[in-house]
Design an enzyme around this catalytic site. Sequence first.
Site, PDB file in Angstrom:
ATOM      1  N   TRP A 322       0.964  -1.258   0.672  1.00  0.00           N
ATOM      2  CA  TRP A 322       0.246  -0.272  -0.105  1.00  0.00           C
ATOM      3  C   TRP A 322       1.098   1.245   0.359  1.00  0.00           C
ATOM      4  CZ3 TRP A 322      -0.154   4.364   3.406  1.00  0.00           C
ATOM      5  CH2 TRP A 322      -1.058   4.832   3.452  1.00  0.00           C
ATOM      6  N   HIS A 323       2.300   1.395   0.598  1.00  0.00           N
ATOM      7  CA  HIS A 323       2.851   2.348   0.865  1.00  0.00           C
ATOM      8  C   HIS A 323       3.754   2.941  -0.495  1.00  0.00           C
ATOM      9  CE1 HIS A 323       2.461   1.414   4.716  1.00  0.00           C
ATOM     10  NE2 HIS A 323       2.813   2.914   5.306  1.00  0.00           N
ATOM     11  N   GLY A 324       4.023   1.665  -0.917  1.00  0.00           N
ATOM     12  CA  GLY A 324       4.369   1.730  -2.623  1.00  0.00           C
ATOM     13  C   GLY A 324       4.544   0.930  -3.645  1.00  0.00           C
ATOM     14  N   PHE A 464       1.944   8.375  -0.991  1.00  0.00           N
ATOM     15  CA  PHE A 464       1.602   7.226  -1.207  1.00  0.00           C
ATOM     16  C   PHE A 464      -0.002   7.039  -1.629  1.00  0.00           C
ATOM     17  CE2 PHE A 464       5.478   6.850   2.392  1.00  0.00           C
ATOM     18  CZ  PHE A 464       5.775   6.136   1.521  1.00  0.00           C
TER      19      PHE A 464
END
Lengths: 464, 300
Positions: A322-324, A464
């Site tokens: 999800w973050h990257g 993000f």
Amino acid sequence: MLFNSIEFLIFLPIVFLLHYLLPHKLRWILLLAASYIFYMAWEWKYISLILVSTLIDYSVARKMESESRSGPRKLLLLISMITNLGILVIFKYANFFIDNVNLVFENVGMNYLIPYTGLLLPMGISFYTFQTMAYTIDVYRGQAKVERHFGYFALYVSYFPQLVAGPIERAQNLIDQLKAKTSIRSENLILGSKMMIWGLFKKMVVADRLGAFVTGVYDGPHDPSGILVIVATLFFALQIYCDFSGYSDIAIGVARIFGVRLMDNFRTPYLSKNISEFWSRWHISLSTWFRDYLYIPLGGNRVNKSRWLMNIMLVFLISGFWHGANWTFIVWGGLHGAYLLSERFLKLKIPLLSIQRSFTFLLVCLAWLFFRAADIGTAGDLLAEISNPGVQNASYFIKAFGVSQFAFLSLIGILFMFFDPLIDKRHKSEAGLKKSDGLVYGAMVAMTLLFGNFGEVSFIYFQF
Amino acid sequence: MRSFYIFALSVVTSCVVLYLIAMWSLSNIHFKGLPLIYRTNSFYQWQGGDTYHKLKLLEENPKVLVLGSSKAYRGIDCNVLSEQVGATLNLGTTAQNVCVSFSLLKEHLRFSKPDLLVIEISPISFESDGFESRVNLLANGVSMNLAQDLGIFKDIRYTNVFLSQKFKLSDESFYEKDGYQNCGSVLSDSSLPAEFAFPELDNEFLPGEEQKGCFSELVDFVQSEGINTIFINLPVPEESKGADIIECSSYVHSCKRDIPYLELDDAEINTTEHFYDHIHLNAKGAKAVSLKLAKSVLKK
């Protein structure tokens, strides 16, 4: 628009004054327009993505309201999921998948390479898509009432204080507050101002200043030695915390002056005794999102042991992703999953609270190394360097950076770790005005003016 | 609302008092020869001693005034121009862009009007946002008048630098540059080593809107004030000649109106002999270029 920009310094008082000058029934129009302007100040075209998400989820929820059959309701939910996740996949993950497929092509000797999409990553895309998905899932489950007023729903999706980096709010908490008639209240203005001052201090004095050193080590042209990697990783731990929690504090403060209470997103996470506690204190709105919409639907801990282990690992891997769109984030998530599982199984008894906290902090820092590294190869190289102290290399780098500046940043970091819990306590108590408030927050503003980074550095979590 | 007003007032009061106390203390407590304030942030590092000295000469009455970036104060030898043309003041300062040159010119005109104004123009004159240049000037004792013109209140960093300068009890320069001439130039005797690694070429000229506006205003101003002006383009080594330099020259040609623009690039200037780094002339190069400039000026 950045919270730490001149534009926002002008934008906020105008919106605030107009908000309280307008009659209540017109305020949502002002806030919605302000939210769209806030977003379009970055890239006007991408407001269309927010509009698509808003329209789809509004229509899906309205349709669900009139539909009692399970099959069509599931189909509607699926439409919402495909739209929101589709936007995420196309704009955020497509190039990552293309990159990996191309790598496979190269390895099997194929000459064809898929071209990249060339799309710009929309700011805050993961935040608003998760927020609007939460609404549709809650409506599907019957846990949230359907919002019939399109304007208020659109405002819920795009509410400017938390649009680009959270906290990821639930409809049940936010929409009713947006609808409530509010008047200017002294306690809201005081707490809101305190949170904004503290958030800006964290961002501009701690995060952005430490960030210069971290960037030099992690993205610099020379191979850094072990000492530098360790120091830069410790600095990064503080940088990312101050950057992200600083943003959350400002968001909470801004919403508060409009009479809206956003949820807490951080509770001094580096004081956690273990990883499990860390996740109840770090990015709370995201960890509870994953708990409610992924972990529990997967069966949570009410399944057999191997499935439960898999659930935990899966949630953390997805959280990392999800973050990257980079393997570094997946490894970061995987490491946290592994920590949590080890904690549950090994049941290590570490004596003394300070040792427990230090040990947890070191584990978190090790994971940050992967989070910060440009790619997985660099992360491996940096990790390998830790065993090589390289005092000479470190001393050369610090001299080039400026010994006195390095000492100053270290001092800021140490002082911050000491004061952070005290200030956090002051905010949480909400006990109105304290005698020392003027001095404490006046000192914060003075220090920000004197030592802050005024280069308008973007917030890390915007990507993000 | 009363408690909010009390809060706001107490925050503002504490902030002002603490800021002033901290600024005064950090400006006057020294550590290893430098005020502590200089050691807290990287933007305090541009306080070059040459600027400090040449700002002291601002009130003098030179015949020739030179403005421009480090290329100007390193590449124009004020001694040569003084001998050949008339008393010269080289007011070139680090990363000076067009807007800052214009501010310095207006400040100088408060005291005297030069017979000839020489303005060095290079891509940086249009591309730099002027931050480095303004901080450098503000840290070296400019007047309130010039400080306001430089936009002292537009950026808190400018205010900080200006106040730290005003608060310090001793009037002295903390940095000195080797080769400073007491008419503003800074000359270096070193030469470029044969194996010098040149940075990558810059092939894109990206002038800022603010600088373009200042250039147009500057041209209007010198023409309306009747100030004899020449724009000059100083040489750079062959290895540093990117397309940006050519584009910048064409841009200046297109909007300089009838002000002469002197291209001082010359085959006699050679990389290893006349430069000490990838763009700056050394003392020998500065002498050769200044003689050429003097010759052109006298001819006209």
